[in-house]
Design an enzyme around this catalytic site. Sequence first.
Site, PDB file in Angstrom:
ATOM      1  N   ARG A   4      -1.432   9.457   0.128  1.00 39.51           N
ATOM      2  CA  ARG A   4      -0.382  10.344  -0.401  1.00 39.51           C
ATOM      3  C   ARG A   4       0.184   9.758  -1.694  1.00 39.51           C
ATOM      4  O   ARG A   4      -0.041   8.598  -2.011  1.00 39.51           O
ATOM      5  CB  ARG A   4       0.772  10.460   0.610  1.00 39.51           C
ATOM      6  CG  ARG A   4       0.413  11.144   1.880  1.00 39.51           C
ATOM      7  CD  ARG A   4       1.617  11.336   2.783  1.00 39.51           C
ATOM      8  NE  ARG A   4       2.038  10.119   3.445  1.00 39.51           N
ATOM      9  CZ  ARG A   4       3.258   9.580   3.331  1.00 39.51           C
ATOM     10  NH1 ARG A   4       4.161  10.141   2.562  1.00 39.51           N
ATOM     11  NH2 ARG A   4       3.573   8.474   3.977  1.00 39.51           N
ATOM     12  N   TYR A  57      14.759  -3.080   0.062  1.00 38.82           N
ATOM     13  CA  TYR A  57      13.739  -2.540  -0.851  1.00 38.82           C
ATOM     14  C   TYR A  57      13.758  -3.324  -2.164  1.00 38.82           C
ATOM     15  O   TYR A  57      12.708  -3.737  -2.670  1.00 38.82           O
ATOM     16  CB  TYR A  57      14.025  -1.054  -1.094  1.00 38.82           C
ATOM     17  CG  TYR A  57      12.968  -0.329  -1.886  1.00 38.82           C
ATOM     18  CD1 TYR A  57      11.770   0.079  -1.295  1.00 38.82           C
ATOM     19  CD2 TYR A  57      13.160  -0.035  -3.232  1.00 38.82           C
ATOM     20  CE1 TYR A  57      10.805   0.752  -2.026  1.00 38.82           C
ATOM     21  CE2 TYR A  57      12.208   0.639  -3.969  1.00 38.82           C
ATOM     22  CZ  TYR A  57      11.024   1.039  -3.367  1.00 38.82           C
ATOM     23  OH  TYR A  57      10.067   1.710  -4.096  1.00 38.82           O
ATOM     24  N   GLY A  67      -2.448   2.382   0.761  1.00 39.33           N
ATOM     25  CA  GLY A  67      -1.597   3.575   0.758  1.00 39.33           C
ATOM     26  C   GLY A  67      -2.120   4.641  -0.192  1.00 39.33           C
ATOM     27  O   GLY A  67      -1.390   5.133  -1.052  1.00 39.33           O
TER      28      GLY A  67
HETATM   29  P1  NAP Z   1       4.628   7.725  -0.235  1.00 39.76           P
HETATM   30  O1  NAP Z   1       4.368   9.053  -0.874  1.00 39.76           O
HETATM   31  O2  NAP Z   1       5.618   7.623   0.855  1.00 39.76           O
HETATM   32  O3  NAP Z   1       3.208   7.126   0.252  1.00 39.76           O
HETATM   33  C1  NAP Z   1       3.177   5.862   0.852  1.00 39.76           C
HETATM   34  C2  NAP Z   1       1.740   5.489   1.131  1.00 39.76           C
HETATM   35  O4  NAP Z   1       1.724   4.169   1.696  1.00 39.76           O
HETATM   36  C3  NAP Z   1       1.063   6.401   2.150  1.00 39.76           C
HETATM   37  O5  NAP Z   1      -0.296   6.512   1.814  1.00 39.76           O
HETATM   38  C4  NAP Z   1       1.243   5.625   3.464  1.00 39.76           C
HETATM   39  O6  NAP Z   1       0.262   5.926   4.463  1.00 39.76           O
HETATM   40  C5  NAP Z   1       1.034   4.207   2.948  1.00 39.76           C
HETATM   41  N1  NAP Z   1       1.575   3.168   3.823  1.00 39.76           N
HETATM   42  C6  NAP Z   1       2.856   3.012   4.265  1.00 39.76           C
HETATM   43  N2  NAP Z   1       2.943   1.915   5.024  1.00 39.76           N
HETATM   44  C7  NAP Z   1       1.707   1.361   5.095  1.00 39.76           C
HETATM   45  C8  NAP Z   1       1.147   0.223   5.705  1.00 39.76           C
HETATM   46  N3  NAP Z   1       1.898  -0.604   6.453  1.00 39.76           N
HETATM   47  N4  NAP Z   1      -0.172  -0.029   5.549  1.00 39.76           N
HETATM   48  C9  NAP Z   1      -0.948   0.786   4.810  1.00 39.76           C
HETATM   49  N5  NAP Z   1      -0.480   1.883   4.185  1.00 39.76           N
HETATM   50  C10 NAP Z   1       0.831   2.165   4.327  1.00 39.76           C
HETATM   51  O7  NAP Z   1       5.114   6.661  -1.343  1.00 39.76           O
HETATM   52  P2  NAP Z   1       5.002   6.680  -2.939  1.00 39.76           P
HETATM   53  O8  NAP Z   1       6.239   7.282  -3.460  1.00 39.76           O
HETATM   54  O9  NAP Z   1       3.681   7.188  -3.369  1.00 39.76           O
HETATM   55  O10 NAP Z   1       5.110   5.111  -3.233  1.00 39.76           O
HETATM   56  C11 NAP Z   1       3.967   4.306  -3.434  1.00 39.76           C
HETATM   57  C12 NAP Z   1       4.436   2.926  -3.906  1.00 39.76           C
HETATM   58  O11 NAP Z   1       5.179   3.064  -5.122  1.00 39.76           O
HETATM   59  C13 NAP Z   1       5.370   2.225  -2.913  1.00 39.76           C
HETATM   60  O12 NAP Z   1       5.125   0.839  -2.928  1.00 39.76           O
HETATM   61  C14 NAP Z   1       6.747   2.507  -3.489  1.00 39.76           C
HETATM   62  O13 NAP Z   1       7.699   1.550  -3.107  1.00 39.76           O
HETATM   63  C15 NAP Z   1       6.443   2.452  -4.970  1.00 39.76           C
HETATM   64  N6  NAP Z   1       7.432   3.153  -5.782  1.00 39.76           N
HETATM   65  C16 NAP Z   1       7.652   4.492  -5.619  1.00 39.76           C
HETATM   66  C17 NAP Z   1       8.596   5.127  -6.417  1.00 39.76           C
HETATM   67  C18 NAP Z   1       8.886   6.602  -6.293  1.00 39.76           C
HETATM   68  O14 NAP Z   1       9.827   7.066  -6.971  1.00 39.76           O
HETATM   69  N7  NAP Z   1       8.138   7.374  -5.513  1.00 39.76           N
HETATM   70  C19 NAP Z   1       9.335   4.395  -7.338  1.00 39.76           C
HETATM   71  C20 NAP Z   1       9.087   3.038  -7.466  1.00 39.76           C
HETATM   72  C21 NAP Z   1       8.131   2.420  -6.697  1.00 39.76           C
HETATM   73  P3  NAP Z   1       0.498   7.160   5.509  1.00 39.76           P
HETATM   74  O15 NAP Z   1       0.232   8.408   4.709  1.00 39.76           O
HETATM   75  O16 NAP Z   1      -0.515   6.950   6.558  1.00 39.76           O
HETATM   76  O17 NAP Z   1       1.907   7.054   5.953  1.00 39.76           O
END
Ligand code: NAP
Length: 249
Positions: A16, A156, A13
């Site tokens: 983004r 989640y 991932g």
């Molecule tokens: P995001 O902006 O929605 O980006 C998600 C990324 O994961 C994208 O690159 C997406 O690819 C990829 N992805 C989704 N499903 C996938 C799959 N099955 N196989 C391969 N790639 C996949 O999310 P984020 O906020 O950066 O979050 C990243 C991580 O941090 C996640 O695990 C999330 O749960 C964790 N997290 C986030 C937060 C927060 O506040 N943002 C807080 C705690 C934990 P595409 O671009 O192709 O869709």
Amino acid sequence: MDLLKGKVAIITGGSRGIGEAIAKKFAANGADIAFTYLSSEEKAKAVEDELKALGVRAKAYKSNAALMADTEALVADVVKEFGTVDICVNNAGISKDNLLLRMGEDQWSQVIETNLNSVYNMTKQVIRPMMKARTGSIINMSSIIGIRGNAGQSSYAASKAGIIGFTKSIAAEVGSRNIRCNAIAPGFIETDMTQYLKEGDAAQSYLSRIPLGRFGSPEEVSNVAMFLASDMSSYITGQVICTCGGLNM
Ligand code: NAP
């Protein structure tokens, strides 16, 4: 700084948000980068170009982390092209929030498969080259929600709590091979995933619960990943580093 010079990192991932920031941070520190995405083809290509411009080898792979066959093919290709895997960041994740009474089996399974099965799939693949090299750092993206829980986020929270138990077990299993396994538990970080929190009516109430009084940035999470990936954290394994502005207190 060149803290990761000569290292090869896989980041799931990376097209983004937090994964993209980690890919850029690692590349700026000299690591070669293989990263995955699921559907953002154009964005992934742009990130790949930006990483190459930093003077490292970089490749974007369309690979579904929820599927064992995809992760097997991915890691085999990375080892062939890049020589080994030193660092693996299991970052890919989704949320499909709903109260339990309204949560369909599909919604539950998609979140567990993408967030938790993916960590099992990838870790199983990367520990082989890491064991051979007798070195490795695995970093799993959990969440503060996996520690505290949250109404409407049972799937989640379960996936992110599962990651913590998995992380500690793997740290115990592979520590003697000089492979470390840690987790990061971010709080509210400004990405596409949390856009709705910033804009919704509840935004102020979320902010009021964060001692530092603001959401975090992907860059701030990438600094923690950088620490865990490098030898700066050589005596740290099986830990969960909360990166949440104090929200966990
Ligand atoms: P995001 O902006 O929605 O980006 C998600 C990324 O994961 C994208 O690159 C997406 O690819 C990829 N992805 C989704 N499903 C996938 C799959 N099955 N196989 C391969 N790639 C996949 O999310 P984020 O906020 O950066 O979050 C990243 C991580 O941090 C996640 O695990 C999330 O749960 C964790 N997290 C986030 C937060 C927060 O506040 N943002 C807080 C705690 C934990 P595409 O671009 O192709 O869709």
